[in-house]
Design a protein around this motif. Structure first.
Motif, PDB file in Angstrom:
ATOM      1  N   PHE A 158      92.914  83.986 -50.835  1.00 43.35           N
ATOM      2  CA  PHE A 158      92.104  84.509 -49.733  1.00 43.35           C
ATOM      3  C   PHE A 158      90.909  83.610 -49.409  1.00 43.35           C
ATOM      4  O   PHE A 158      90.570  83.409 -48.246  1.00 43.35           O
ATOM      5  N   GLU A 159      90.278  83.037 -50.438  1.00 44.04           N
ATOM      6  CA  GLU A 159      89.114  82.188 -50.219  1.00 44.04           C
ATOM      7  C   GLU A 159      89.475  80.937 -49.435  1.00 44.04           C
ATOM      8  O   GLU A 159      88.728  80.502 -48.548  1.00 44.04           O
ATOM      9  N   THR A 160      90.604  80.343 -49.695  1.00 45.55           N
ATOM     10  CA  THR A 160      91.038  79.147 -48.979  1.00 45.55           C
ATOM     11  C   THR A 160      91.307  79.475 -47.518  1.00 45.55           C
ATOM     12  O   THR A 160      90.909  78.724 -46.624  1.00 45.55           O
ATOM     13  N   VAL A 161      91.957  80.597 -47.260  1.00 47.59           N
ATOM     14  CA  VAL A 161      92.223  81.017 -45.883  1.00 47.59           C
ATOM     15  C   VAL A 161      90.906  81.278 -45.154  1.00 47.59           C
ATOM     16  O   VAL A 161      90.745  80.891 -43.990  1.00 47.59           O
ATOM     17  N   LEU A 162      89.971  81.876 -45.818  1.00 43.82           N
ATOM     18  CA  LEU A 162      88.669  82.157 -45.227  1.00 43.82           C
ATOM     19  C   LEU A 162      87.924  80.863 -44.883  1.00 43.82           C
ATOM     20  O   LEU A 162      87.347  80.729 -43.797  1.00 43.82           O
ATOM     21  N   VAL A 163      87.933  79.896 -45.776  1.00 43.98           N
ATOM     22  CA  VAL A 163      87.264  78.621 -45.535  1.00 43.98           C
ATOM     23  C   VAL A 163      87.925  77.881 -44.381  1.00 43.98           C
ATOM     24  O   VAL A 163      87.251  77.350 -43.490  1.00 43.98           O
ATOM     25  N   VAL A 164      89.244  77.829 -44.351  1.00 43.54           N
ATOM     26  CA  VAL A 164      89.969  77.142 -43.284  1.00 43.54           C
ATOM     27  C   VAL A 164      89.709  77.841 -41.937  1.00 43.54           C
ATOM     28  O   VAL A 164      89.462  77.180 -40.924  1.00 43.54           O
ATOM     29  N   ALA A 165      89.742  79.152 -41.915  1.00 47.14           N
ATOM     30  CA  ALA A 165      89.475  79.896 -40.687  1.00 47.14           C
ATOM     31  C   ALA A 165      88.047  79.659 -40.207  1.00 47.14           C
ATOM     32  O   ALA A 165      87.802  79.499 -39.006  1.00 47.14           O
TER      33      ALA A 165
END
Length: 100
Positions: A3-10
């Protein structure tokens, strides 16, 4: 992906560009003069011209009554000032589509 990676990319690819574009748009719209502001400036300009004419008249009247009178203005009916006023009148007339 977690989830953290998706949040950073978004955030990087959606949030940041949206934020920059949002404030760029706000900055561009805030920098323009509105029609109401333009009308107000035109009215203030006309008022200033009338007041200047009145001041000239008052100074002429006082000077005719009192020969020792020295006007507070630096130069009465200065050609440099009149040239700038004529140029401004010409620009306003062009904008309105009329001749001065």
């Amino acid at each position: 992906m977690d989830f953290e990676t998706v949040l950073v990319v978004a955030t990087l690819f959606i949030g940041l560009p949206w934020l920059v574009l949002h404030y760029m748009t706000r900055w561009k719209t805030a920098a323009t003069i509105t029609t109401d502001d333009e009308v107000l400036l035109d009215e203030l300009y006309q008022l200033a011209k009338r007041l200047d004419d009145r001041m000239d008249t008052v100074e002429r009247l006082v000077a005719s009554d009192n020969p020792d009178f020295k006007p507070a203005r630096l130069v009465h009916d200065s050609e440099v000032d009149n040239q700038q006023l004529r140029e401004l009148d010409r620009l306003l007339a062009e904008k309105k589509g009329t001749r001065p």
